[in-house]
Design an enzyme around this catalytic site. Structure first.
Site, short mmCIF file in Angstrom:
data_model
loop_
_atom_site.label_atom_id
_atom_site.label_comp_id
_atom_site.label_asym_id
_atom_site.label_seq_id
_atom_site.Cartn_x
_atom_site.Cartn_y
_atom_site.Cartn_z
N HIS A 102 65.49 40.14 43.78
CA HIS A 102 65.09 39.64 42.47
C HIS A 102 64.49 40.77 41.65
O HIS A 102 63.80 41.63 42.18
CB HIS A 102 64.11 38.47 42.57
CG HIS A 102 62.96 38.71 43.49
ND1 HIS A 102 63.07 38.64 44.86
CD2 HIS A 102 61.67 39.04 43.24
CE1 HIS A 102 61.89 38.90 45.42
NE2 HIS A 102 61.02 39.16 44.45
N HIS A 104 61.90 41.43 38.59
CA HIS A 104 60.85 40.83 37.77
C HIS A 104 60.95 41.39 36.36
O HIS A 104 60.96 42.62 36.18
CB HIS A 104 59.46 41.23 38.29
CG HIS A 104 59.13 40.78 39.69
ND1 HIS A 104 58.26 39.75 39.95
CD2 HIS A 104 59.53 41.23 40.90
CE1 HIS A 104 58.12 39.60 41.26
NE2 HIS A 104 58.88 40.49 41.86
P1 5GP Z 1 58.19 39.61 45.51
O1 5GP Z 1 56.80 39.88 45.98
O2 5GP Z 1 59.07 39.16 46.67
O3 5GP Z 1 58.76 40.67 44.68
O4 5GP Z 1 58.04 38.42 44.50
C1 5GP Z 1 58.27 37.09 44.77
C2 5GP Z 1 57.85 36.36 43.52
O5 5GP Z 1 58.27 35.03 43.66
C3 5GP Z 1 56.32 36.34 43.32
O6 5GP Z 1 56.02 36.91 42.06
C4 5GP Z 1 55.97 34.87 43.41
O7 5GP Z 1 54.99 34.50 42.48
C5 5GP Z 1 57.30 34.19 43.13
N1 5GP Z 1 57.46 32.93 43.81
C6 5GP Z 1 57.17 32.67 45.11
N2 5GP Z 1 57.47 31.38 45.41
C7 5GP Z 1 57.96 30.84 44.26
C8 5GP Z 1 58.43 29.53 43.94
O8 5GP Z 1 58.45 28.62 44.74
N3 5GP Z 1 58.87 29.34 42.66
C9 5GP Z 1 58.86 30.34 41.73
N4 5GP Z 1 59.32 30.04 40.52
N5 5GP Z 1 58.41 31.57 42.00
C10 5GP Z 1 57.97 31.82 43.25
#
Ligand code: 5GP
Length: 140
Positions: A102, A104
């Site tokens: 993903h 951001h």
């Molecule tokens: P990472 O740390 O893997 O780059 O980011 C994962 C992102 O997913 C985090 O910013 C977190 O807030 C978001 N996230 C985690 N669980 C959920 C969810 O159930 N729904 C949504 N919309 N975002 C999520």
């Protein structure tokens, strides 16, 4: 890296759990982060099964980034932001918590600090309002 078909973003793609969706097409899907670092914090994901940046084919990666490039300025304009920041984490040690690739998109506002990464849950109503503004700006 092995791909887990039951990761939370894979389940969103299958419509098994809700999200504040702002855009989708044949290759990409975008929705609001539930713990936004700033209003309008959006996650753009490929439909392709890729755990991280190194696990996706070049064509799908290009389509994903083209989608990010299309969405970012619309989000900035819709929310009257001053700019945006892209973030992408690979590996638990680097801060990755969901193992479906993903990107951001984090809108930035001059002089306004970011909230911490993945810590403060946003109200569903607030996310719905932000999502509606972005979808309207996208013409949907
Ligand atoms: P990472 O740390 O893997 O780059 O980011 C994962 C992102 O997913 C985090 O910013 C977190 O807030 C978001 N996230 C985690 N669980 C959920 C969810 O159930 N729904 C949504 N919309 N975002 C999520």
């Amino acid at each position: 890296m092995n791909y887990d078909d039951d990761n939370i973003f894979a389940r969103m793609l299958r419509g098994e759990i809700p999200c504040e969706k702002i855009f989708e097409d044949e290759h990409s899907f975008a929705f609001l982060d539930i713990m936004p670092r700033a209003p309008g914090h959006t996650l753009v994901i490929p439909r392709a099964k890729a755990s991280g940046f190194l696990d996706i084919g070049a064509d799908d990666l290009c389509r994903l980034m083209v989608c990010v490039q299309k969405l970012a300025p619309v989000i900035v304009k819709a929310l009257d932001a001053d700019g945006f920041m892209l973030q992408q984490f690979n590996g638990a040690g680097a801060g990755q918590t969901v193992f479906h690739l993903h990107i951001h998109i984090v809108p930035r506002y001059a002089g306004r600090p970011l909230r911490p990464h993945g810590e403060q849950m946003e109200d569903t109503d607030v996310l719905a309002g932000v999502g509606a503004k972005i979808r309207a700006a996208l013409g949907g």
